[in-house]
Design a protein around this motif. Structure first.
Motif, PDB file in Angstrom:
ATOM      1  N   VAL A   1       0.891  -1.292  -0.056  1.00 12.88           N
ATOM      2  CA  VAL A   1      -0.012   0.147  -0.001  1.00 12.88           C
ATOM      3  C   VAL A   1       0.583   1.312  -0.030  1.00 12.88           C
ATOM      4  O   VAL A   1       0.607   2.331  -0.847  1.00 12.88           O
ATOM      5  N   PRO A   2       2.001   1.388   0.667  1.00 16.07           N
ATOM      6  CA  PRO A   2       2.600   2.672   0.941  1.00 16.07           C
ATOM      7  C   PRO A   2       3.228   2.845  -0.571  1.00 16.07           C
ATOM      8  O   PRO A   2       3.235   4.078  -1.207  1.00 16.07           O
ATOM      9  N   GLY A   3       3.725   1.819  -1.341  1.00 15.54           N
ATOM     10  CA  GLY A   3       4.506   2.038  -2.524  1.00 15.54           C
ATOM     11  C   GLY A   3       3.414   2.665  -3.522  1.00 15.54           C
ATOM     12  O   GLY A   3       3.610   3.501  -4.481  1.00 15.54           O
ATOM     13  N   THR A   4       2.300   1.793  -3.641  1.00 14.28           N
ATOM     14  CA  THR A   4       1.278   1.949  -4.626  1.00 14.28           C
ATOM     15  C   THR A   4       0.509   3.490  -4.384  1.00 14.28           C
ATOM     16  O   THR A   4       0.278   4.229  -5.468  1.00 14.28           O
ATOM     17  N   ALA A   5       0.394   3.690  -3.159  1.00 11.53           N
ATOM     18  CA  ALA A   5      -0.154   5.192  -2.954  1.00 11.53           C
ATOM     19  C   ALA A   5       0.952   6.347  -3.182  1.00 11.53           C
ATOM     20  O   ALA A   5       0.511   7.132  -4.048  1.00 11.53           O
ATOM     21  N   VAL A   6       2.133   5.938  -2.945  1.00 10.37           N
ATOM     22  CA  VAL A   6       3.291   7.123  -3.258  1.00 10.37           C
ATOM     23  C   VAL A   6       3.394   7.119  -4.808  1.00 10.37           C
ATOM     24  O   VAL A   6       3.319   8.399  -5.652  1.00 10.37           O
ATOM     25  N   MET A   7       3.086   6.067  -5.471  1.00  9.35           N
ATOM     26  CA  MET A   7       2.865   5.876  -7.080  1.00  9.35           C
ATOM     27  C   MET A   7       2.019   6.922  -7.624  1.00  9.35           C
ATOM     28  O   MET A   7       2.049   7.719  -8.362  1.00  9.35           O
ATOM     29  N   LEU A   8       0.755   7.009  -6.952  1.00  5.64           N
ATOM     30  CA  LEU A   8      -0.329   7.874  -7.327  1.00  5.64           C
ATOM     31  C   LEU A   8      -0.051   9.249  -7.421  1.00  5.64           C
ATOM     32  O   LEU A   8      -0.348   9.863  -7.984  1.00  5.64           O
ATOM     33  N   VAL A   9       0.506   9.382  -6.060  1.00  6.97           N
ATOM     34  CA  VAL A   9       0.768  11.003  -5.757  1.00  6.97           C
ATOM     35  C   VAL A   9       1.791  11.543  -6.653  1.00  6.97           C
ATOM     36  O   VAL A   9       1.894  12.618  -7.150  1.00  6.97           O
ATOM     37  N   VAL A  10       3.026  10.723  -6.677  1.00  5.08           N
ATOM     38  CA  VAL A  10       4.029  11.063  -7.698  1.00  5.08           C
ATOM     39  C   VAL A  10       3.506  11.151  -9.194  1.00  5.08           C
ATOM     40  O   VAL A  10       3.970  12.268  -9.934  1.00  5.08           O
ATOM     41  N   ALA A  11       2.709  10.188  -9.628  1.00  4.92           N
ATOM     42  CA  ALA A  11       2.218  10.416 -10.904  1.00  4.92           C
ATOM     43  C   ALA A  11       1.330  11.809 -11.411  1.00  4.92           C
ATOM     44  O   ALA A  11       1.711  12.493 -12.329  1.00  4.92           O
ATOM     45  N   GLY A  12       0.653  12.216 -10.182  1.00  7.44           N
ATOM     46  CA  GLY A  12       0.035  13.709 -10.480  1.00  7.44           C
ATOM     47  C   GLY A  12       1.124  14.585 -10.185  1.00  7.44           C
ATOM     48  O   GLY A  12       0.744  15.654 -10.868  1.00  7.44           O
ATOM     49  N   ALA A  13       2.115  14.768  -9.527  1.00  5.18           N
ATOM     50  CA  ALA A  13       3.115  15.732  -9.388  1.00  5.18           C
ATOM     51  C   ALA A  13       3.931  15.864 -10.435  1.00  5.18           C
ATOM     52  O   ALA A  13       4.556  16.960 -10.695  1.00  5.18           O
ATOM     53  N   THR A  14       4.059  14.648 -11.229  1.00  8.53           N
ATOM     54  CA  THR A  14       4.883  14.890 -12.332  1.00  8.53           C
ATOM     55  C   THR A  14       4.679  15.704 -13.481  1.00  8.53           C
ATOM     56  O   THR A  14       5.349  16.209 -14.346  1.00  8.53           O
ATOM     57  N   ASP A  15       3.402  16.198 -13.685  1.00 10.19           N
ATOM     58  CA  ASP A  15       2.895  17.333 -14.380  1.00 10.19           C
ATOM     59  C   ASP A  15       3.782  18.348 -14.367  1.00 10.19           C
ATOM     60  O   ASP A  15       3.968  19.118 -15.437  1.00 10.19           O
ATOM     61  N   GLN A  16       4.226  18.691 -13.132  1.00  4.70           N
ATOM     62  CA  GLN A  16       4.914  19.972 -12.740  1.00  4.70           C
ATOM     63  C   GLN A  16       6.354  19.812 -13.324  1.00  4.70           C
ATOM     64  O   GLN A  16       6.938  20.820 -13.511  1.00  4.70           O
ATOM     65  N   LEU A  17       6.904  18.687 -13.449  1.00  6.56           N
ATOM     66  CA  LEU A  17       8.062  18.403 -14.161  1.00  6.56           C
ATOM     67  C   LEU A  17       8.154  18.567 -15.522  1.00  6.56           C
ATOM     68  O   LEU A  17       9.300  18.800 -16.109  1.00  6.56           O
ATOM     69  N   VAL A  18       7.141  18.151 -16.324  1.00  8.33           N
ATOM     70  CA  VAL A  18       7.076  17.558 -17.917  1.00  8.33           C
ATOM     71  C   VAL A  18       7.157  19.208 -18.509  1.00  8.33           C
ATOM     72  O   VAL A  18       6.558  20.057 -18.065  1.00  8.33           O
ATOM     73  N   GLY A  19       8.138  19.190 -19.330  1.00  8.68           N
ATOM     74  CA  GLY A  19       8.208  20.383 -19.893  1.00  8.68           C
ATOM     75  C   GLY A  19       9.420  21.358 -19.205  1.00  8.68           C
ATOM     76  O   GLY A  19       9.778  22.208 -19.983  1.00  8.68           O
ATOM     77  N   ARG A  20       9.916  20.919 -18.150  1.00  3.05           N
ATOM     78  CA  ARG A  20      10.942  21.841 -17.378  1.00  3.05           C
ATOM     79  C   ARG A  20      12.122  21.082 -17.442  1.00  3.05           C
ATOM     80  O   ARG A  20      13.199  21.619 -17.563  1.00  3.05           O
ATOM     81  N   ILE A  21      12.049  19.554 -17.566  1.00  4.60           N
ATOM     82  CA  ILE A  21      13.353  19.019 -17.251  1.00  4.60           C
ATOM     83  C   ILE A  21      13.155  17.810 -18.583  1.00  4.60           C
ATOM     84  O   ILE A  21      12.201  17.313 -18.988  1.00  4.60           O
ATOM     85  N   PRO A  22      14.406  17.782 -19.268  1.00  8.90           N
ATOM     86  CA  PRO A  22      14.292  17.008 -20.473  1.00  8.90           C
ATOM     87  C   PRO A  22      13.804  15.671 -20.294  1.00  8.90           C
ATOM     88  O   PRO A  22      13.973  15.043 -19.092  1.00  8.90           O
ATOM     89  N   THR A  23      13.220  15.180 -21.158  1.00  4.37           N
ATOM     90  CA  THR A  23      12.553  13.799 -20.893  1.00  4.37           C
ATOM     91  C   THR A  23      13.344  12.623 -21.016  1.00  4.37           C
ATOM     92  O   THR A  23      13.004  11.865 -19.768  1.00  4.37           O
ATOM     93  N   TRP A  24      14.765  12.548 -21.460  1.00  2.74           N
ATOM     94  CA  TRP A  24      15.385  11.403 -21.125  1.00  2.74           C
ATOM     95  C   TRP A  24      15.849  11.496 -19.701  1.00  2.74           C
ATOM     96  O   TRP A  24      16.343  10.366 -19.280  1.00  2.74           O
TER      97      TRP A  24
END
Length: 484
Positions: free
Chosen positions: A327-350
């Motif tokens: 549960v802790p891992g899958t929950a943090v995966m959900l949170v991180v996936a939502g927060a990743t939107d803030q990184l896309v476009g600012r940090i190179p994809t690779w």
């Protein structure tokens, strides 16, 4: 404006080309379509997550070894991976709603057959049929949703709900599987699909039909060859434990897989409308993305099966306790996936993808701390770190697949990515399973030998994830950012 089915890859004709239907769907059509598609998605994602938690109980009741358990997982994922692209073609030609309905019927009946299985062979067969139904649903669900939400702003909100459904279903899946298995019976994990499927079938009367104005042709030769190739490879790898690598059956299965793969490449080069256009792989970033997708699936997600057996078969945890470890891992995966939107476009994809796969690799390496004795919670921090990597990887990869494909190929590219994802899980389960002792720890095998093999498998998974990170760094330097 032409819309795209993000699973099948075919064009969705706009509502204006269907005189018999309203120019814009009604409010009730939109709401019901969203509910139905989300129900289908939740059912499919839960069915992937809950099965792993129930595997040890299934093995004990049906008297199965490791080979049977691997086929319970692989029967589903292989069936899904091998026909999802063709299923997209069928939905474009025959109607997305029609294929969605057929997918619901097939998946529901197969779920009922799973609950009635008295032998491992029957259960595996039902799981294969489930995978076929899942492919039909995956190939049509997003196209049905896109047709109902023809306004871009409304569609964005609908897709956000759809994405949240995927994440939430995966997050609660292990616990749901544990609760159903321990409080009721392992058959309950399949039985819950029956009433859900019934509700979906009733509700589809409010879902409107759509077809592609220019549907792709079916590639039957390619379809048959990809089934033979993947099935032969999985059969050879799974059976190698019991028969040995030099056994004639193992060698024959792997040889058939190699020959079918070669023939598939020849066919795809020559057929007018191939199911897997090889020209798309001339784009190094797109090709590297598929390798990376296969890598995370064949490492982290394939190892789910074996860590679950470790928690229950070696440490003696209950199904609920094992589910809670995740549960802790899958929950943090959900949170991180939502927060990743803030990184896309600012940090190179690779960089994002490489860092994500390195995090997966480090997490898998940390999970080798688990021993024959102790608490199953010892592996939870490593699993959570891997989930952080997966939480970054998934949304970034989705953006890359769309950004690195032509507009007319965007949906097809997404479908290809799903093929690599599902085949990675299937072949990862099969290949990593060859590391473990032939006699399952669930059937009296040595716990020490199983844990030793698990450590080797985790290190192999670590290497696969790092290789994926290296491929990202080598092939994607020219991609500034994958725009979602």
């Amino acid at each position: 404006m032409t819309l795209l089915d993000t699973t099948s890859g075919a064009k969705i004709a706009p509502a204006a080309t269907h005189p018999a239907t309203p120019a814009s769907p009604s409010a009730i059509t939109r709401r019901v379509t969203l509910v139905v598609v989300c129900l289908a998605t939740a059912m499919l994602m839960l069915d992937i997550a809950v099965v792993n938690t129930a595997l040890p109980t299934i093995a004990r009741e049906l008297g199965s070894g490791m080979g049977g358990l691997k086929w319970v997982v692989d029967g589903y994922t292989l069936a899904l991976a091998t026909i999802v692209l063709s299923a997209g073609v069928w939905s474009d030609r025959l109607g997305r709603k029609a294929v969605f309905v057929w997918g619901t019927v097939v998946f529901t009946i197969a779920s009922l057959l799973c609950t009635m299985a008295g032998t491992m062979e029957v259960l595996i067969g039902a799981r294969i049929v489930q995978g076929l139904g899942a492919a039909l649903l995956f190939a049509s669900s997003l196209a049905v949703l896109a047709d109902a939400f023809d306004d871009l702003a409304a569609r964005a909100k609908a897709l956000a709900i759809y994405g949240a459904t995927i994440g939430a279903s995966f997050a609660i899946g292990p616990v749901v599987g544990g609760v159903l298995t321990e409080t009721l019976d392992w058959r309950a994990i399949f039985a819950v699909n029956v009433p859900i499927g019934g509700v979906m079938l009733v509700a589809t009367r409010w879902v409107r039909e759509s077809r592609s104005a220019n549907p792709r042709r079916g590639d039957w030769a390619g379809q048959i060859l990809v089934i033979v190739a993947l099935a032969g490879l999985a059969y050879g790898l799974i059976g190698a434990n019991d028969r040995g690598w030099s056994d004639s059956v193992t060698v024959a299965a792997l040889a058939i897989a190699a020959a079918a793969t070669a023939a598939f490449i020849v066919v795809e080069r020559r057929v007018a409308e191939p199911m897997l256009p090889l020209s798309m792989f001339s784009n190094s970033s797109f090709a590297g993305g598929q390798v990376a997708t296969f890598a995370i699936s064949a490492s982290m997600f394939a190892l789910f099966v074996y860590t679950t057996i470790y928690l229950q078969g070696v440490l003696g945890m209950s199904a609920i306790e094992a589910g809670l470890v995740y549960v802790p891992g899958t929950a943090v995966m959900l949170v991180v996936a939502g927060a990743t939107d803030q990184l896309v476009g600012r940090i190179p994809t690779w960089i994002l993808l490489s860092v994500a796969l390195v995090a997966v690799a480090v997490g898998l390496a940390a999970m080798t701390i688990g021993g024959v004795e102790g608490s199953g919670w010892a592996i939870a921090p490593g699993f959570a770190l891997s989930c952080i990597g997966a939480g970054i990887f998934n949304p970034v990869m989705s953006g890359l697949v769309l950004a690195e494909s032509h507009a007319d190929d965007a949906g097809l590219a997404a479908g290809i990515n799903d093929v690599f994802r599902q085949s990675g899980i299937a072949l990862g389960v099969a290949a990593l399973g060859a590391i473990f002792p032939a006699q399952s720890v669930l059937a009296g095998g040595s716990a020490v030998d199983f844990v030793s093999s698990l450590h080797v498998a985790l290190w192999v998974g670590t290497g696969v994830a790092l290789a994926g990170a290296a491929v990202c760094a080598l092939t994607m330097r020219g991609v500034v950012a994958a725009q979602r």
